[in-house]
Motif scaffolding. Structure first.
Motif, PDB file in Angstrom:
ATOM      1  N   UNK A  15       0.851  -1.187   0.000  1.00  0.00           N
ATOM      2  CA  UNK A  15       0.000   0.000   0.000  1.00  0.00           C
ATOM      3  C   UNK A  15       0.891   1.243   0.000  1.00  0.00           C
ATOM      4  N   UNK A  16       0.378   2.378  -0.437  1.00  0.00           N
ATOM      5  CA  UNK A  16       1.156   3.623  -0.339  1.00  0.00           C
ATOM      6  C   UNK A  16       1.495   3.919   1.120  1.00  0.00           C
ATOM      7  N   UNK A  17       2.526   4.700   1.369  1.00  0.00           N
ATOM      8  CA  UNK A  17       2.972   4.967   2.740  1.00  0.00           C
ATOM      9  C   UNK A  17       1.903   5.575   3.642  1.00  0.00           C
ATOM     10  N   UNK A  18       0.986   6.313   3.102  1.00  0.00           N
ATOM     11  CA  UNK A  18      -0.027   6.977   3.916  1.00  0.00           C
ATOM     12  C   UNK A  18      -1.216   6.053   4.208  1.00  0.00           C
ATOM     13  N   UNK A  19      -1.146   4.798   3.769  1.00  0.00           N
ATOM     14  CA  UNK A  19      -2.273   3.887   3.931  1.00  0.00           C
ATOM     15  C   UNK A  19      -1.839   2.593   4.611  1.00  0.00           C
ATOM     16  N   UNK A  20      -2.332   2.352   5.790  1.00  0.00           N
ATOM     17  CA  UNK A  20      -2.137   1.068   6.446  1.00  0.00           C
ATOM     18  C   UNK A  20      -0.759   0.802   7.016  1.00  0.00           C
ATOM     19  N   UNK A  21      -0.025   1.817   7.410  1.00  0.00           N
ATOM     20  CA  UNK A  21       1.305   1.610   7.998  1.00  0.00           C
ATOM     21  C   UNK A  21       1.147   1.294   9.486  1.00  0.00           C
ATOM     22  N   UNK A  22       1.930   0.327   9.968  1.00  0.00           N
ATOM     23  CA  UNK A  22       1.971  -0.036  11.377  1.00  0.00           C
ATOM     24  C   UNK A  22       3.386   0.143  11.895  1.00  0.00           C
ATOM     25  N   UNK A  23       3.505   0.496  13.156  1.00  0.00           N
ATOM     26  CA  UNK A  23       4.811   0.685  13.777  1.00  0.00           C
ATOM     27  C   UNK A  23       5.519  -0.670  13.885  1.00  0.00           C
ATOM     28  N   UNK A  24       6.754  -0.773  13.390  1.00  0.00           N
ATOM     29  CA  UNK A  24       7.481  -2.041  13.496  1.00  0.00           C
ATOM     30  C   UNK A  24       7.923  -2.333  14.928  1.00  0.00           C
ATOM     31  N   UNK A  25       7.850  -1.337  15.808  1.00  0.00           N
ATOM     32  CA  UNK A  25       8.287  -1.511  17.200  1.00  0.00           C
ATOM     33  C   UNK A  25       7.150  -2.001  18.090  1.00  0.00           C
ATOM     34  N   UNK A  26       6.017  -1.276  18.087  1.00  0.00           N
ATOM     35  CA  UNK A  26       4.920  -1.625  19.004  1.00  0.00           C
ATOM     36  C   UNK A  26       3.687  -2.165  18.294  1.00  0.00           C
ATOM     37  N   UNK A  27       3.652  -2.090  16.952  1.00  0.00           N
ATOM     38  CA  UNK A  27       2.522  -2.630  16.199  1.00  0.00           C
ATOM     39  C   UNK A  27       1.316  -1.723  16.111  1.00  0.00           C
ATOM     40  N   UNK A  28       1.422  -0.520  16.628  1.00  0.00           N
ATOM     41  CA  UNK A  28       0.307   0.424  16.615  1.00  0.00           C
ATOM     42  C   UNK A  28       0.061   0.937  15.194  1.00  0.00           C
TER      43      UNK A  28
END
Length: 143
Positions: free
Chosen positions: A66-79
């Motif tokens: 997906x584009x960066x502004x859509x559906x990104x989750x933090x790789x550290x905490x998963x938020x």
């Protein structure tokens, strides 16, 4: 008009389109939960669909995403509460990147746990203060 449908029966309905172009883009992100700052690099392919419409395909490490502004989750905490910065923002703010990279291991491990809720402790402290205040007021009136 430059676009033609293939005459080969095995590719019936395939439309040849002019080649597009690809660029590498680095997008900076910040997690609004744990405040982690990081960058992701994308290969962005832009081309035309043969009908005058632009098509943009985002890939990361060879996989379409997906584009960066859509559906990104933090790789550290998963938020999923993640914000982006303008492209190149972190290059101009190296102290943010250095600070994010210099997290001590003890804080790294602590960041994986959910923070302790403060509201119950705050309510307990307020209750104790009110009780103590009422008792002191009662003592002052009696004397």
């Amino acid at each position: 008009m430059g676009h033609e449908i293939s005459g080969d029966p095995s590719t019936k309905g395939v439309v040849r389109v002019p080649e597009g172009f690809s660029t590498y883009e680095t997008w900076p992100f910040e997690c609004l939960h744990c405040l982690r700052v990081w960058e992701e690099e994308y290969l962005v392919r832009r081309q035309s669909d043969g009908h005058g419409n632009d098509v943009v395909i985002w890939t990361r490490e060879g996989t379409q995403v997906q584009p960066p502004w859509s559906g990104m989750f933090c790789p550290h905490c998963g938020c999923g509460s993640v914000t982006t910065f303008p492209t190149g923002y972190l290059a101009h703010h190296a102290e943010i990147t250095a600070r994010a990279a210099a997290v001590p291991p003890a804080l790294e491990a602590a960041g994986r746990r959910h923070p302790t809720p403060l509201l119950p402790y705050a309510l307990l402290a307020i209750s104790l203060l009110v009780f103590t205040g009422v008792e002191m007021y009662g003592q002052a009136i009696r004397h």
